[in-house]
Design an enzyme around this catalytic site. Structure first.
Site, PDB file in Angstrom:
ATOM      1  N   ALA A   1      34.625 -11.456  97.083  1.00 42.31           N
ATOM      2  CA  ALA A   1      35.162 -12.235  95.957  1.00 42.31           C
ATOM      3  C   ALA A   1      34.996 -11.421  94.687  1.00 42.31           C
ATOM      4  CB  ALA A   1      34.442 -13.563  95.824  1.00 42.31           C
ATOM      5  N   SER A   2      35.965 -11.583  93.768  1.00 38.83           N
ATOM      6  CA  SER A   2      35.910 -10.840  92.511  1.00 38.83           C
ATOM      7  C   SER A   2      36.427 -11.725  91.389  1.00 38.83           C
ATOM      8  CB  SER A   2      36.756  -9.569  92.614  1.00 38.83           C
ATOM      9  OG  SER A   2      36.754  -8.868  91.389  1.00 38.83           O
ATOM     10  N   ALA A   3      35.665 -11.802  90.314  1.00 39.77           N
ATOM     11  CA  ALA A   3      36.061 -12.609  89.155  1.00 39.77           C
ATOM     12  C   ALA A   3      35.849 -11.785  87.887  1.00 39.77           C
ATOM     13  CB  ALA A   3      35.261 -13.899  89.111  1.00 39.77           C
ATOM     14  N   SER A   4      36.050 -12.420  86.741  1.00 42.11           N
ATOM     15  CA  SER A   4      36.007 -11.680  85.473  1.00 42.11           C
ATOM     16  C   SER A   4      34.613 -11.193  85.124  1.00 42.11           C
ATOM     17  CB  SER A   4      36.539 -12.562  84.341  1.00 42.11           C
ATOM     18  OG  SER A   4      35.782 -13.749  84.248  1.00 42.11           O
TER      19      SER A   4
ATOM     20  N   ALA B   1      31.739 -11.077  87.560  1.00 39.63           N
ATOM     21  CA  ALA B   1      30.973 -10.456  88.640  1.00 39.63           C
ATOM     22  C   ALA B   1      31.784 -10.438  89.923  1.00 39.63           C
ATOM     23  CB  ALA B   1      29.663 -11.220  88.851  1.00 39.63           C
ATOM     24  N   GLN B   2      31.271  -9.729  90.933  1.00 37.83           N
ATOM     25  CA  GLN B   2      31.851  -9.781  92.263  1.00 37.83           C
ATOM     26  C   GLN B   2      30.731  -9.934  93.292  1.00 37.83           C
ATOM     27  OE1 GLN B   2      34.091  -6.104  92.357  1.00 37.83           O
ATOM     28  NE2 GLN B   2      32.560  -5.055  93.603  1.00 37.83           N
ATOM     29  N   VAL B   3      31.118 -10.340  94.511  1.00 39.50           N
ATOM     30  CA  VAL B   3      30.134 -10.700  95.535  1.00 39.50           C
ATOM     31  C   VAL B   3      30.328  -9.851  96.785  1.00 39.50           C
ATOM     32  CG1 VAL B   3      29.263 -12.566  96.998  1.00 39.50           C
ATOM     33  CG2 VAL B   3      30.020 -13.062  94.666  1.00 39.50           C
TER      34      VAL B   3
ATOM     35  N   LYS C   1      25.469 -11.008  94.382  1.00 42.00           N
ATOM     36  CA  LYS C   1      26.371 -11.111  93.230  1.00 42.00           C
ATOM     37  C   LYS C   1      26.007 -10.023  92.229  1.00 42.00           C
ATOM     38  CE  LYS C   1      28.339 -14.552  90.080  1.00 42.00           C
ATOM     39  NZ  LYS C   1      28.372 -15.987  89.735  1.00 42.00           N
TER      40      LYS C   1
ATOM     41  N   ASP D   1      31.128 -26.507  86.595  1.00 44.47           N
ATOM     42  CA  ASP D   1      32.254 -25.631  86.933  1.00 44.47           C
ATOM     43  C   ASP D   1      32.726 -25.965  88.347  1.00 44.47           C
ATOM     44  OD1 ASP D   1      34.098 -23.702  86.381  1.00 44.47           O
ATOM     45  OD2 ASP D   1      32.805 -21.995  86.778  1.00 44.47           O
TER      46      ASP D   1
END
Length: 522
Positions: free
Chosen positions: A125-128, A130-132, A150, A285
């Site tokens: 997973a990748s977001a603004s 961090a990524q996992v 993370k 969230d």
């Protein structure tokens, strides 16, 4: 570099016609004339909300995150803009695995091969922010655990600071150019965004939030929250229990697995209201990307919560305000809703209750033409916040965060079960909370909380009582002596005044006698 970034932002601003949105929102004739000039020959087919969302997506992940935070301020935004910003999603490619490995080794001060028995270099997973990555490790007891790692994106702090400085500058422009802009309080919104972002950049804070929620939810048997492995957590890296499940958005897959979908919807509402009205500490969230459903036989049908960077907290005062508002709303007691707004201190004390009551009635009454299952508590709260603009209400950030989360939860629940009656699920929580606040349980809880202090104080009571009584005797004696002294002083003053008065009278009579004698002699 900052100059070039500013030029790019200005170009996007004009490319999507945001200058027209700002200038036409002003009541000043000069600004409206300027808007007609600068938009001459330009045609904008999309509504303003769509243009704003697309512009933020073009500007990158920090601005996307800003739009997400801005969408929570529905008390400030026009409905069309708020709805469009709520659609913003992080679409960020992963950063190189070599960078992730270097970050982990720097933060935890050991090679990845020593920290983990296995480490998947391909992120899941990748977001603004961090990524996992998935991995396996041995805990202190030597037991192998499946974990999720993370990792914070590199250089985020410097990127954020540059974009935030530009946002502050743009917020100042918006406030100066537009009356509507001043009402939206853009500089305050940027400051709020600054706080959220810096909280999310500290993964230790996220781990602490998760640990608190995990403790709170123990015994409820409705939700799973990953365990944090504190020996492997730092500001830039978080290692937690790996959770497996089906994303809650994949409803057909859940049905195929035999999950009771209507029950799942009710359980989600129960989890949320338990966090809000029992604990005053809630996951803020709760969009579908952060929620899975377990299909493991031991935990079948339970929710799995992820990503705890943003949580909301409510005081006892906040909870009472919400519970009484919702209860009064469903009783159509609009006067009580108005009184609650004034009692909270968020409406000026001089506000007329009758005037505010009329506005609340105009907001709430249309909902009662619908079945209860169609009434959205989140929309009611949002409409109340929007109405409160007219009365200069300062809505507290924790309540806008709650309202945004409540809308997410309601939407999620009704996607699962269109016949979900949210009120029938929420009502027991509100009634129980109100009973707890006013019943004997509240008194017992307060006595329990004060018991340690009272136990320490109890042995000292005789001595403190003796000191108090002795002090009162001494004080009384001192007061008596002071009174005697004052009375004596008063008597001396009276005698002095009498002497002065008699002397003045004698002097006056003497002068009269002297004048008469002179007159007779003459």
């Amino acid at each position: 570099m900052k100059f070039l970034r500013g030029i790019y932002i200005v170009w996007i601003f004009f490319r999507y016609g945001l200058d027209e949105v700002v200038l036409t929102s002003s009541s000043h004739r000069g600004f409206r004339l300027t808007a007609r000039i600068v938009t001459f020959g330009r045609r904008f087919r999309q509504p303003r909300g769509v243009r704003l969302r697309e512009a933020l997506e073009r500007l990158g992940p920090i601005f996307v995150k800003f739009g997400q935070v801005l969408s929570t301020r529905r008390d400030l935004l026009p409905p069309d803009v708020a709805e469009e910003l709520a659609l913003l999603q992080d679409r960020v490619p992963p950063f190189p695995s070599e960078v992730a490995v270097a970050t982990i080794e720097r933060a935890l001060r050991k090679p990845v091969d020593v920290l983990f028995t296995e480490f998947d270099r391909q992120p899941v997973a990748s977001a603004s922010i961090a990524q996992v990555h998935f991995a396996r490790m041995r805990d202190r007891q030597g037991i192998e655990r499946d974990v999720a790692v993370k990792v914070l994106r590199p250089g985020m702090l410097s990127i954020i600071e540059k974009d935030l400085s530009l946002m502050r500058m743009m917020a100042g422009w918006v406030e100066r150019l537009s009356a509507d802009g001043r009402r939206l309080k853009p500089r305050e919104v940027v400051a709020e965004f600054d706080r959220y972002l810096h909280d999310e950049l500290d993964l230790m804070r996220e781990a602490a939030n998760a640990a608190q929620l995990r403790r709170n939810m123990e015994g409820l048997d409705l939700v799973l929250i990953p365990e944090m492995y504190w020996d492997y957590c730092a500001t830039e890296v978080l290692v937690m229990q790996r959770m497996t499940g089906i994303p809650i958005s994949q409803v057909e897959r859940l049905r195929e697995q035999g999950v009771d979908i209507p029950r799942l919807a009710r359980d989600g509402i129960t989890i949320f209201f338990t966090q809000v009205f029992r604990d005053g500490f809630f996951h803020a969230d709760m969009h579908p990307g952060n929620i899975l459903v377990s299909v493991d036989p031991d935990t079948f049908g339970r929710y799995i919560s992820l990503d705890f960077g943003i949580v909301g907290t409510l005081t006892e005062f906040d909870k009472e305000y919400l519970a009484q508002n919702f209860t009064a709303f469903f009783r159509r007691d609009y006067k009580r809703v108005a009184e609650l707004h004034i009692e909270s201190g968020w409406v000026p004390a001089e506000t007329r209750v009758e005037e505010l009551e009329a506005s609340v009635r105009a907001v709430c009454e249309p909902y009662f033409d619908r079945p209860l299952k169609e009434i959205s508590l989140g929309m009611v709260l949002m409409r109340l916040f929007q109405m409160s603009r007219r009365f200069h209400v300062e809505i507290q950030p924790q309540l806008t965060l709650l309202q945004k989360t409540l809308l997410n939860v309601e939407g999620l629940g009704r996607d699962l079960d269109p016949d979900l009656d949210l009120w029938s699920t929420a009502k027991p929580f509100l009634e129980k909370w109100m009973l707890d606040q006013m019943g004997p349980k509240r008194l017992l809880n307060e006595l329990r909380d004060e018991a340690p202090h009272l136990i320490r104080l109890l042995p000292e009571m005789p001595r403190l009582l003796h000191q108090y009584l002795t002090q009162q005797v001494h004080t009384q004696k001192a007061q008596d002596r002071e009174l005697v002294r004052l009375l004596a002083e008063q008597r001396r003053t009276n005698r002095l005044l009498q002497s002065v008065l008699y002397g003045a009278i004698g002097f006056f009579l003497g002068m009269v006698v002297m004048q008469l004698a002179l007159h007779l002699r003459g």
